[in-house]
Design an enzyme around this catalytic site. Sequence first.
Site, PDB file in Angstrom:
ATOM      1  N   SER A 174      22.355  17.257  44.126  1.00 53.54           N
ATOM      2  CA  SER A 174      23.378  17.935  44.924  1.00 53.54           C
ATOM      3  C   SER A 174      24.451  18.569  44.045  1.00 53.54           C
ATOM      4  CB  SER A 174      24.030  16.951  45.888  1.00 53.54           C
ATOM      5  OG  SER A 174      23.067  16.355  46.723  1.00 53.54           O
TER       6      SER A 174
HETATM    7  N1  SAH Z   1      21.711  12.672  46.325  1.00 55.52           N
HETATM    8  C1  SAH Z   1      20.577  13.281  45.720  1.00 55.52           C
HETATM    9  C2  SAH Z   1      20.077  14.403  46.605  1.00 55.52           C
HETATM   10  C3  SAH Z   1      18.635  14.625  46.482  1.00 55.52           C
HETATM   11  S1  SAH Z   1      18.009  15.860  47.581  1.00 55.52           S
HETATM   12  C4  SAH Z   1      20.941  13.812  44.348  1.00 55.52           C
HETATM   13  O1  SAH Z   1      22.066  14.263  44.185  1.00 55.52           O
HETATM   14  O2  SAH Z   1      20.095  13.810  43.453  1.00 55.52           O
HETATM   15  C5  SAH Z   1      17.603  14.888  49.019  1.00 55.52           C
HETATM   16  C6  SAH Z   1      16.660  13.756  48.809  1.00 55.52           C
HETATM   17  O3  SAH Z   1      16.327  13.252  50.103  1.00 55.52           O
HETATM   18  C7  SAH Z   1      15.328  14.109  48.150  1.00 55.52           C
HETATM   19  O4  SAH Z   1      15.123  13.278  47.041  1.00 55.52           O
HETATM   20  C8  SAH Z   1      14.293  13.856  49.235  1.00 55.52           C
HETATM   21  O5  SAH Z   1      13.057  13.383  48.748  1.00 55.52           O
HETATM   22  C9  SAH Z   1      14.990  12.809  50.077  1.00 55.52           C
HETATM   23  N2  SAH Z   1      14.483  12.728  51.447  1.00 55.52           N
HETATM   24  C10 SAH Z   1      14.130  13.740  52.264  1.00 55.52           C
HETATM   25  N3  SAH Z   1      13.700  13.263  53.442  1.00 55.52           N
HETATM   26  C11 SAH Z   1      13.781  11.899  53.364  1.00 55.52           C
HETATM   27  C12 SAH Z   1      13.485  10.842  54.268  1.00 55.52           C
HETATM   28  N4  SAH Z   1      12.999  11.057  55.492  1.00 55.52           N
HETATM   29  N5  SAH Z   1      13.701   9.574  53.855  1.00 55.52           N
HETATM   30  C13 SAH Z   1      14.198   9.315  52.616  1.00 55.52           C
HETATM   31  N6  SAH Z   1      14.498  10.273  51.717  1.00 55.52           N
HETATM   32  C14 SAH Z   1      14.293  11.558  52.097  1.00 55.52           C
END
Ligand code: SAH
Length: 213
Positions: A63
């Site tokens: 993010s």
């Molecule tokens: N906070 C993280 C954001 C990653 S992007 C960072 O800053 O690195 C969002 C994340 O949500 C991804 O890794 C994706 O795989 C996860 N995600 C998407 N749908 C999901 C679900 N249903 N359950 C758990 N994780 C999920």
Amino acid sequence: MKVTNHQGLAKRLVEKLRALGIRDQQVLDVLARTPRHEFMPESLAHQAYENTALPIGNGQTISQPYMVAKMTSLILEQTHGRVLEIGTGSGYQTAILAQLVSHVYSVERISQLQYHAQRRMKRLDLHNISMRHGDGWQGWVSKAPFDGIIVTAAASHVPDALLAQLSPDQGRLVIPVGAQQQELLVIERRGDEFLKRSEGAVRFVPLVQGDLA
Ligand code: SAH
């Protein structure tokens, strides 16, 4: 690591975030001392202290620092207690939160991302974190209720399971909701009542519905 002077770069980033309206000094201090370049592929590390989201593999992104700072501030406004995070990804948001609240529970659906995030937490010596490979739409029932829940992917609608796992005593959910048009919602629970407000337009990868990866 190939990034030299990352502390100087992080300081500059934090000044930018302050100028953009992030006021919580605790949050700014934690961002200033957390090495964001360790949460991404080395080929992108030179961009780690820019205020942008960056790809981390598996079609996902780390993010934007401004969004991490803003969502963390919205959680801290309410609690320094037990917080559930949905969407571990790189683990950057997890690591920031863990330095500010008592315990972070984090759920991720892609096992490869979860594995690397877990290793980063060890390397950074952060131990008040529990991680789980699972579907964030379900929350983490056995660890509920939570004082705060933060979702780092955009949901088509607010998951009922997350509302149910909020502490009835002012538990707070911070969640991006929508498809093309997304907004950041802050939902606070008072017993059986849920108070909702919007923090404006945002852009996140989708909170996926379906099998784990
Ligand atoms: N906070 C993280 C954001 C990653 S992007 C960072 O800053 O690195 C969002 C994340 O949500 C991804 O890794 C994706 O795989 C996860 N995600 C998407 N749908 C999901 C679900 N249903 N359950 C758990 N994780 C999920």
